[in-house]
Design a protein around this motif. Sequence first.
Motif, short mmCIF file in Angstrom:
data_model
loop_
_atom_site.label_atom_id
_atom_site.label_comp_id
_atom_site.label_asym_id
_atom_site.label_seq_id
_atom_site.Cartn_x
_atom_site.Cartn_y
_atom_site.Cartn_z
N SER A 11 0.97 -1.30 0.23
CA SER A 11 -0.18 -0.05 -0.15
C SER A 11 0.64 1.08 0.01
O SER A 11 1.89 1.56 0.75
CB SER A 11 -0.83 -0.08 1.40
N LEU A 12 0.18 2.03 -0.88
CA LEU A 12 1.25 3.49 -1.01
C LEU A 12 2.59 3.04 -1.78
O LEU A 12 3.24 4.06 -1.54
CB LEU A 12 1.50 4.51 0.81
N ALA A 13 3.07 2.48 -2.18
CA ALA A 13 4.11 1.93 -3.26
C ALA A 13 3.94 2.67 -4.53
O ALA A 13 5.15 3.45 -4.18
CB ALA A 13 4.05 0.81 -3.11
N GLY A 14 3.30 2.93 -4.42
CA GLY A 14 2.74 4.27 -5.83
C GLY A 14 2.23 3.74 -7.37
O GLY A 14 2.28 3.64 -8.13
N LYS A 15 1.37 2.62 -7.78
CA LYS A 15 0.79 1.39 -8.44
C LYS A 15 -0.53 2.31 -8.69
O LYS A 15 0.00 2.45 -9.74
CB LYS A 15 -0.35 -0.13 -7.76
N SER A 16 -1.01 3.59 -8.01
CA SER A 16 -1.68 4.12 -9.15
C SER A 16 -1.88 5.56 -9.13
O SER A 16 -1.50 5.82 -10.48
CB SER A 16 -3.41 4.77 -8.14
N THR A 17 -0.63 5.52 -8.51
CA THR A 17 0.30 6.75 -9.40
C THR A 17 0.95 6.26 -11.06
O THR A 17 0.89 6.77 -11.77
CB THR A 17 1.41 7.12 -8.13
N GLN A 130 9.89 -3.23 -10.34
CA GLN A 130 9.81 -1.01 -10.05
C GLN A 130 10.23 -0.64 -8.69
O GLN A 130 9.18 -0.41 -8.13
CB GLN A 130 9.06 -0.26 -11.00
N TYR A 131 11.88 0.30 -9.15
CA TYR A 131 12.30 0.62 -7.52
C TYR A 131 11.55 1.88 -8.00
O TYR A 131 12.60 2.56 -8.06
CB TYR A 131 13.38 0.74 -7.11
N ASN A 132 10.46 2.05 -6.84
CA ASN A 132 9.31 3.36 -7.03
C ASN A 132 10.71 4.31 -6.14
O ASN A 132 10.85 4.00 -5.00
CB ASN A 132 8.28 3.22 -6.89
N LYS A 133 9.68 5.62 -5.83
CA LYS A 133 10.38 6.26 -5.08
C LYS A 133 11.54 7.37 -5.02
O LYS A 133 12.41 6.91 -4.15
CB LYS A 133 9.75 6.50 -3.64
N ARG A 134 12.46 6.94 -6.00
CA ARG A 134 13.46 7.04 -6.07
C ARG A 134 15.00 8.77 -5.34
O ARG A 134 15.32 8.98 -5.00
CB ARG A 134 14.75 6.84 -7.13
N GLY A 164 6.68 11.30 -13.44
CA GLY A 164 6.17 10.17 -14.55
C GLY A 164 8.01 9.51 -14.57
O GLY A 164 7.87 8.41 -15.98
N GLN A 165 8.66 9.25 -14.13
CA GLN A 165 9.96 9.16 -14.56
C GLN A 165 9.79 7.11 -14.87
O GLN A 165 9.33 6.71 -13.40
CB GLN A 165 11.06 9.13 -13.75
N GLY A 166 10.26 6.43 -15.57
CA GLY A 166 10.44 5.38 -15.52
C GLY A 166 8.79 4.51 -15.25
O GLY A 166 9.38 3.65 -15.97
N VAL A 167 7.44 5.25 -15.94
CA VAL A 167 6.53 4.90 -15.44
C VAL A 167 6.42 3.66 -17.37
O VAL A 167 5.96 2.77 -17.22
CB VAL A 167 5.58 5.86 -15.28
#
Length: 189
Positions: A11-17, A130-134, A164-167
């Motif tokens: 939860s909150l990892a950024g899937k919906s984003t 995907q490693y998000n929130k870099r 939008g980076q890496g998406v």
Amino acid sequence: MKLKIVYFGSSLAGKSTNIKVLYKMLKAQNLVKGELVSMQTDEQRTLFMDLFLTQMDIEGIQLDVKVMTTPGQFRLHSLRKVIMKDVDGLVFVVDSDSERERANFLVLRETAAVLKERGEDLFNLPVVVQYNKRDLPNAMSVDELESRFNPWGTEYVLAIATQGQGVRETFSKIVKTALAKRYAKNHDN
Ligand SMILES: Nc1nc2c(ncn2[C@@H]2O[C@H](COP(=O)(O)OP(=O)(O)OP(=O)(O)O)[C@@H](O)[C@H]2O)c(=O)[nH]1
Ligand SMILES: [Mg+2]
């Protein structure tokens, strides 16, 4: 040809984003069919899922891709099981925030269990990590993340989904990987 791609992660990892940004990017290229459907709580947490459909032409072959997210909250286990039906490829969105290390681990373990209940093996399905929130100051190092959250040894993408980076790269990679697997399956008898 049809493909179903599911984004999972804590939860909150950024899937919906990821899904929202991707939808916008693909819509600008006229590659989506219909609207983005999102169901969320007042705190913006996914209650059921996010979903949209894309349609693209690759070398004259029409490819329909259904893109979905799972809800990350733990209590929504049974929904995650429904969403995993007939999945062709998975994106594991990992929160780089060092405080979310355990949450990332728990969701990986639970997703493996959910798929097992469906008779599928998470470690044999096409996956992109995907490693998000870099952008976070306390982001874990990529080496550490790789050793903990990439048991597949599969390709990974560094992302800042909010920017939008890496998406798009993540999406392209999972479509390619899932297609390769599908192709291999259809030709191995
Ligand atoms: N700093 C930073 N914040 C991000 C990034 N990606 C997403 N966020 C933020 O993280 C929060 C949660 O993002 P969501 O996309 O809603 O997370 P989710 O994985 O869909 O969460 P659930 O629906 O509860 O499973 C939001 O406030 C986002 O703006 C990023 O790359 N960097
Ligand atoms: Mg969500």
